[in-house]
Design a protein around this motif. Structure first.
Motif, short mmCIF file in Angstrom:
data_model
loop_
_atom_site.label_atom_id
_atom_site.label_comp_id
_atom_site.label_asym_id
_atom_site.label_seq_id
_atom_site.Cartn_x
_atom_site.Cartn_y
_atom_site.Cartn_z
N UNK A 302 57.92 12.51 35.54
CA UNK A 302 58.50 11.11 34.50
C UNK A 302 58.19 10.79 37.00
N UNK A 303 59.03 11.55 37.57
CA UNK A 303 58.65 10.69 39.26
C UNK A 303 57.19 10.75 39.68
N UNK A 304 56.57 11.55 39.25
CA UNK A 304 55.25 11.22 39.40
C UNK A 304 54.88 9.91 39.26
N UNK A 305 54.83 9.70 37.87
CA UNK A 305 54.48 8.16 37.36
C UNK A 305 55.25 7.17 38.23
N UNK A 306 56.37 7.45 38.59
CA UNK A 306 57.29 6.42 39.14
C UNK A 306 56.86 5.72 40.07
N UNK A 307 56.40 6.78 40.89
CA UNK A 307 56.70 6.94 42.70
C UNK A 307 55.16 6.90 43.24
N UNK A 308 54.24 8.22 42.54
CA UNK A 308 53.22 8.50 42.97
C UNK A 308 52.12 7.31 42.61
N UNK A 309 52.07 7.43 41.12
CA UNK A 309 50.75 6.93 40.69
C UNK A 309 50.67 5.39 41.25
N UNK A 310 51.92 4.52 40.94
CA UNK A 310 52.16 3.21 42.12
C UNK A 310 52.30 3.27 43.30
N UNK A 311 52.19 4.62 44.63
CA UNK A 311 51.99 4.79 45.19
C UNK A 311 50.36 4.45 45.36
N UNK A 337 73.51 4.70 38.48
CA UNK A 337 72.17 5.72 38.05
C UNK A 337 71.26 4.85 38.03
N UNK A 338 69.97 4.52 37.93
CA UNK A 338 68.59 4.16 37.67
C UNK A 338 68.63 4.81 36.62
N UNK A 339 68.10 5.03 35.41
CA UNK A 339 67.51 5.95 34.39
C UNK A 339 66.53 5.49 33.57
N UNK A 340 65.79 6.66 33.18
CA UNK A 340 64.29 6.49 32.76
C UNK A 340 64.57 7.54 31.93
N UNK A 341 63.98 6.72 30.79
CA UNK A 341 64.89 7.31 29.38
C UNK A 341 63.26 7.08 28.30
N UNK A 375 61.63 3.97 29.72
CA UNK A 375 61.65 2.69 29.90
C UNK A 375 62.58 3.33 31.05
N UNK A 376 62.57 1.59 32.03
CA UNK A 376 63.61 2.61 33.70
C UNK A 376 64.45 0.99 33.23
N UNK A 377 65.67 2.02 33.60
CA UNK A 377 67.17 0.89 33.15
C UNK A 377 67.75 1.06 34.50
N UNK A 378 68.21 -0.41 34.68
CA UNK A 378 68.80 -0.42 35.95
C UNK A 378 69.94 -0.31 36.13
N UNK A 379 71.21 0.08 37.16
CA UNK A 379 72.24 0.81 36.55
C UNK A 379 73.13 -0.61 36.29
N UNK A 380 74.24 -0.18 35.98
CA UNK A 380 75.64 -1.26 35.70
C UNK A 380 75.23 -2.52 35.14
N UNK A 381 74.52 -2.33 33.57
CA UNK A 381 74.14 -3.19 32.58
C UNK A 381 73.71 -2.72 31.54
N UNK A 382 74.42 -3.19 30.01
CA UNK A 382 74.62 -2.90 29.23
C UNK A 382 73.00 -3.59 28.90
N UNK A 383 72.42 -2.50 27.24
CA UNK A 383 70.81 -2.85 27.04
C UNK A 383 71.09 -3.29 25.32
N UNK A 389 62.20 -4.22 28.33
CA UNK A 389 62.47 -3.21 29.80
C UNK A 389 61.24 -2.93 29.82
N UNK A 390 61.33 -2.86 31.35
CA UNK A 390 60.09 -2.21 32.13
C UNK A 390 60.23 -1.01 31.48
N UNK A 391 58.48 -0.71 31.26
CA UNK A 391 57.64 0.24 30.27
C UNK A 391 56.83 1.08 31.30
#
Length: 394
Positions: A302-311, A337-341, A375-383, A389-391
């Protein structure tokens, strides 16, 4: 600990250009153009016939002539022919140059040929079935843009304009490094306390999609050996992708080793799940970027796609096309906490909807294999159901 948006911003701030190189056309698939491409001549380069049939001069059609003596036959690839008499016709094949003195092509379906005479069977329009010279692009016009990804379509355009060697963006040299005495090779039978290596092989396969063939290294949990091999990797690569060794265990030596090798820590630990222990830094002297992912499979992938691919996307000067999906499931807020589901996506009435997958923590490879992305869910927010949501797609 820093927030996920702050961590991503710091990662993207280190994006690096690696120059360009010329490679053979057939090796350029999925690479990024490093220059604009221009038409080397008009396209099409001549008035090209688009139907099999006969070519005539429209003056005869306008004079209501319906029968034409066939003077000659011209195929695609033949030099340009000529119609000697405007009262006659020539047989012509698709792709051929329009003969001189001709400006109209009539399909075989609309004529009957007997004894060398072509007779119209229906009323036809003049000046049709011709692809006019330069109507696609004229000589010197831009046909492909710098920073464009080369697909099979672009290969055809590059071939058409005679580009046998293509100037493309260089890709970084990458080493994928796994650590941990618990890991054994895929072909081995693990003991009860061991597991087969998988994270690095997933990353290897993911990088091959980017046309990057990385170096694979596995380092035992011995500090001196780890120090030497990481140092060698820094000398010979532009990017290190590490899996494991950055948490708070007694044998997680990597942060200490990075410090010894003058790899500047940009951040360590992010308010996110999975991937809280993520370590990111830069060895300025060698201009080497270091992503050190947590060891759990979901965290790494997951973090490979969130960070490295964007880099990598920014390093190659590509546009980061963000996508959104519609939630099929409500999700309650979660502190800071930001969550990746993990989600499975499907199309309904032209909309892309996301269904949450039941997962068993960041080591659950089976759920990961069933996922289309996160999906990327920012903290402190109900959905709620129906929210956009961002995918991030895998």
């Amino acid at each position: 600990m820093i927030s996920q948006p702050e961590a991503l911003e710091k990662v993207l701030a280190t994006a690096t250009h690696f120059g360009s190189e010329k490679i053979p056309l057939l090796e350029s698939l999925n690479r990024i153009l490093a220059e604009d491409i221009f038409a080397d001549r008009d396209f099409p380069p001549f008035h090209r016939v688009t139907k099999d049939g006969i070519a005539v001069n429209s003056q005869a059609l306008e004079n209501n002539k319906t029968s034409f003596k066939i003077e000659a036959v011209y195929a695609a690839g033949s030099p340009q022919g000529i119609l000697n008499s405007l009262e006659n016709c020539v047989e012509i094949m698709t792709g051929a140059m329009l003969p001189k003195n001709c400006d109209s092509v009539i399909m075989y379906e609309d004529i009957e040929i007997k004894n060398g005479i072509a007779t119209l069977q229906t009323e036809v329009k003049p000046r049709i079935n011709i692809h006019r010279k330069g109507s696609d692009r004229q000589s010197g016009e831009k046909v492909l843009c710098k920073n464009q990804r080369i697909s099979a379509k672009e290969i055809g355009v590059l071939a058409t304009v005679g580009t046998s060697k293509v100037l493309v963006k260089k890709l970084p040299k990458i080493a994928i490094i796994s650590t941990g005495d618990e890991l054994v090779n895929v072909e081995e039978t693990p003991l009860p306390h061991q597991i087969r290596t998988s994270n690095t092989l997933s990353l290897f396969a993911a990088l091959q999609k980017e046309k990057i063939t990385p170096t694979l290294l596995h380092i035992r949990d011995e500090k001196d050996i780890m120090l030497q091999q990481v140092e060698n990797a820094i000398k010979n690569h532009d990017v290190l992708l590490l899996s494991g060794g950055v948490s708070k265990g007694k044998f997680d030596y990597l942060p200490e080793i990075f410090e010894e090798l003058k790899v500047e820590k940009i951040f360590h630990r992010v308010l996110q799940r999975p991937g809280k222990p993520l370590w990111f830094g830069k060895q300025q002297e060698k201009n080497v970027t270091v992503f050190s992912f947590p060891g759990n499979p979901n965290s790494t992938f997951v973090n490979y796609h969130i960070y490295f691919i964007k880099w990598l996307t920014k390093s190659l000067e590509l546009e980061d096309l963000k996508s959104e999906v519609i939630l099929n499931t409500a999700v309650d807020a979660n502190s800071n906490i930001t969550r990746y589901l993990l989600v499975k996506t499907n199309s309904e009435n032209g909309e892309i909807k996301a269904e949450l997958l039941n997962e068993n923590g960041s080591g659950d490879l089976i759920s990961l294999a069933n996922a289309d992305g996160v999906i990327i869910l920012p903290p402190e927010k109900d959905f709620e159901v129906g929210d956009l949501v961002e995918f991030v797609s895998f």
